[in-house]
Motif scaffolding. Structure first.
Motif, PDB file in Angstrom:
ATOM      1  N   THR A  15       2.255 103.167  14.793  1.00 32.05           N
ATOM      2  CA  THR A  15       0.859 103.502  15.068  1.00 32.05           C
ATOM      3  C   THR A  15       0.767 104.249  16.383  1.00 32.05           C
ATOM      4  O   THR A  15       1.653 104.177  17.219  1.00 32.05           O
ATOM      5  N   ALA A  16      -0.311 104.982  16.548  1.00 30.93           N
ATOM      6  CA  ALA A  16      -0.488 105.769  17.766  1.00 30.93           C
ATOM      7  C   ALA A  16      -0.561 104.852  18.980  1.00 30.93           C
ATOM      8  O   ALA A  16      -1.085 103.734  18.894  1.00 30.93           O
ATOM      9  N   PRO A  17      -0.024 105.277  20.110  1.00 34.37           N
ATOM     10  CA  PRO A  17      -0.097 104.469  21.328  1.00 34.37           C
ATOM     11  C   PRO A  17      -1.541 104.150  21.688  1.00 34.37           C
ATOM     12  O   PRO A  17      -2.450 104.941  21.425  1.00 34.37           O
ATOM     13  N   HIS A  18      -1.746 102.972  22.273  1.00 34.93           N
ATOM     14  CA  HIS A  18      -3.090 102.555  22.640  1.00 34.93           C
ATOM     15  C   HIS A  18      -3.683 103.515  23.666  1.00 34.93           C
ATOM     16  O   HIS A  18      -3.044 103.826  24.677  1.00 34.93           O
ATOM     17  N   VAL A 166       5.383 111.815  25.842  1.00 33.54           N
ATOM     18  CA  VAL A 166       6.355 110.750  26.093  1.00 33.54           C
ATOM     19  C   VAL A 166       5.983 109.448  25.382  1.00 33.54           C
ATOM     20  O   VAL A 166       6.798 108.884  24.644  1.00 33.54           O
ATOM     21  N   PRO A 167       4.760 108.905  25.532  1.00 29.89           N
ATOM     22  CA  PRO A 167       4.442 107.673  24.802  1.00 29.89           C
ATOM     23  C   PRO A 167       4.387 107.881  23.292  1.00 29.89           C
ATOM     24  O   PRO A 167       4.713 106.968  22.521  1.00 29.89           O
ATOM     25  N   LYS A 171       6.854 105.756  20.871  1.00 33.24           N
ATOM     26  CA  LYS A 171       6.321 104.914  19.813  1.00 33.24           C
ATOM     27  C   LYS A 171       6.883 105.302  18.457  1.00 33.24           C
ATOM     28  O   LYS A 171       7.216 104.449  17.626  1.00 33.24           O
ATOM     29  N   ARG A 172       7.008 106.616  18.227  1.00 36.92           N
ATOM     30  CA  ARG A 172       7.391 107.093  16.892  1.00 36.92           C
ATOM     31  C   ARG A 172       8.891 107.044  16.653  1.00 36.92           C
ATOM     32  O   ARG A 172       9.345 106.686  15.563  1.00 36.92           O
ATOM     33  N   ARG A 183      16.132  96.067  22.804  1.00 36.49           N
ATOM     34  CA  ARG A 183      15.314  95.430  23.816  1.00 36.49           C
ATOM     35  C   ARG A 183      14.852  96.388  24.900  1.00 36.49           C
ATOM     36  O   ARG A 183      13.796  96.215  25.469  1.00 36.49           O
ATOM     37  N   ARG A 184      15.668  97.382  25.199  1.00 37.29           N
ATOM     38  CA  ARG A 184      15.334  98.286  26.296  1.00 37.29           C
ATOM     39  C   ARG A 184      14.460  99.427  25.807  1.00 37.29           C
ATOM     40  O   ARG A 184      14.717 100.039  24.781  1.00 37.29           O
ATOM     41  N   LEU A 185      13.408  99.695  26.528  1.00 42.56           N
ATOM     42  CA  LEU A 185      12.574 100.843  26.207  1.00 42.56           C
ATOM     43  C   LEU A 185      13.263 102.108  26.685  1.00 42.56           C
ATOM     44  O   LEU A 185      13.898 102.119  27.741  1.00 42.56           O
ATOM     45  N   PRO A 186      13.162 103.196  25.926  1.00 44.03           N
ATOM     46  CA  PRO A 186      13.838 104.432  26.327  1.00 44.03           C
ATOM     47  C   PRO A 186      13.191 105.057  27.548  1.00 44.03           C
ATOM     48  O   PRO A 186      11.997 104.945  27.769  1.00 44.03           O
ATOM     49  N   SER A 187      13.999 105.718  28.348  1.00 46.72           N
ATOM     50  CA  SER A 187      13.498 106.460  29.494  1.00 46.72           C
ATOM     51  C   SER A 187      12.877 107.753  29.013  1.00 46.72           C
ATOM     52  O   SER A 187      13.058 108.147  27.859  1.00 46.72           O
ATOM     53  N   PRO A 188      12.103 108.480  29.873  1.00 47.48           N
ATOM     54  CA  PRO A 188      11.569 109.769  29.454  1.00 47.48           C
ATOM     55  C   PRO A 188      12.642 110.730  28.981  1.00 47.48           C
ATOM     56  O   PRO A 188      12.436 111.477  28.038  1.00 47.48           O
ATOM     57  N   THR A 189      13.833 110.703  29.630  1.00 44.68           N
ATOM     58  CA  THR A 189      14.920 111.567  29.177  1.00 44.68           C
ATOM     59  C   THR A 189      15.377 111.155  27.787  1.00 44.68           C
ATOM     60  O   THR A 189      15.633 111.988  26.917  1.00 44.68           O
TER      61      THR A 189
END
Length: 208
Positions: A15-18, A166-167, A171-172, A183-189
């Motif tokens: 779903t689209a980021p909040h 980026v968000p 999300k996608r 568990r780790r969220l990806p960095s912008p890179t």
């Protein structure tokens, strides 16, 4: 003997980021930043000479400049559509390959302006640019304020689109490069790399 019921895992669509306050500010900034360019282009298509000095090549009669202004007007209007894709729920259902062209075109057109225009202003402020007499003798093209207004709008568009992308990509396509633990969220890179991998592979499982 105990029989275990097979569990069926149904993949869910991302779903689209909040739309938090920061994202709403970026949306407003991106949309507002398109207005100067769209207004000027619409005026020129309609025959106005706003921002065009006497003697400019842009005042020469012919169909070329009118068509060119119409095309570039439509290109900047696509920024509005891209903002909606990155922020609306239906934007998550757009095929990945459809995003490739507008994203890379926007990157290719806006990045040189973001990097070059501030540098040009700095060089001019330090008195290291072309001699004023040389500029005065050259044929005028556009009033200087046009470049300041339009390029400032482009820079705001670039920053806002990057902040919205980026968000959206996290999300996608986040599952494509989170790792086994997830568990780790990806960095912008990592977002950019993962998005590129998603486009190259047809969007991955998240798009299906």
């Amino acid at each position: 003997m105990t029989t275990r019921a097979a569990q069926t895992v149904t993949p869910t669509r991302p779903t689209a980021p909040h739309p938090g306050a920061g994202r709403r500010i970026l949306v407003g900034a991106a949309l507002a930043a398109t207005l100067p360019y769209l207004t000027l282009k619409a005026a020129w298509v309609g025959g106005s000479h706003l921002g065009i000095p006497e003697g400019s090549i842009l005042l020469e009669p012919g169909l070329f400049f009118r068509v060119a202004n119409s095309v570039t007007l439509a290109m900047d209007a696509c920024v509005i559509l891209l903002v909606l894709v990155l922020t609306r729920p239906w934007g998550m259902r757009i095929p990945s390959w459809l995003l490739t062209l507008p994203v890379f075109v926007a990157t290719g057109l806006l990045t040189p302006i973001v990097l070059g225009f501030p540098s040009q202003l700095l060089v001019k402020a330090l008195g290291m640019g072309a001699d004023e007499r040389v500029r005065a003798a050259s044929k005028p093209f556009l009033e200087s304020w046009v470049f300041v207004v339009v390029y400032s709008g482009f820079i705001i568009q670039a920053i806002a689109l990057a902040g919205l992308f980026v968000p959206y990509a996290r999300k996608r396509w986040g599952g494509l490069w989170q790792g086994a633990a997830g568990r780790r969220l990806p960095s912008p890179t990592g977002v950019v790399a993962g998005a590129a991998g998603g486009w190259g592979g047809g969007g991955g499982g998240a798009d299906r």
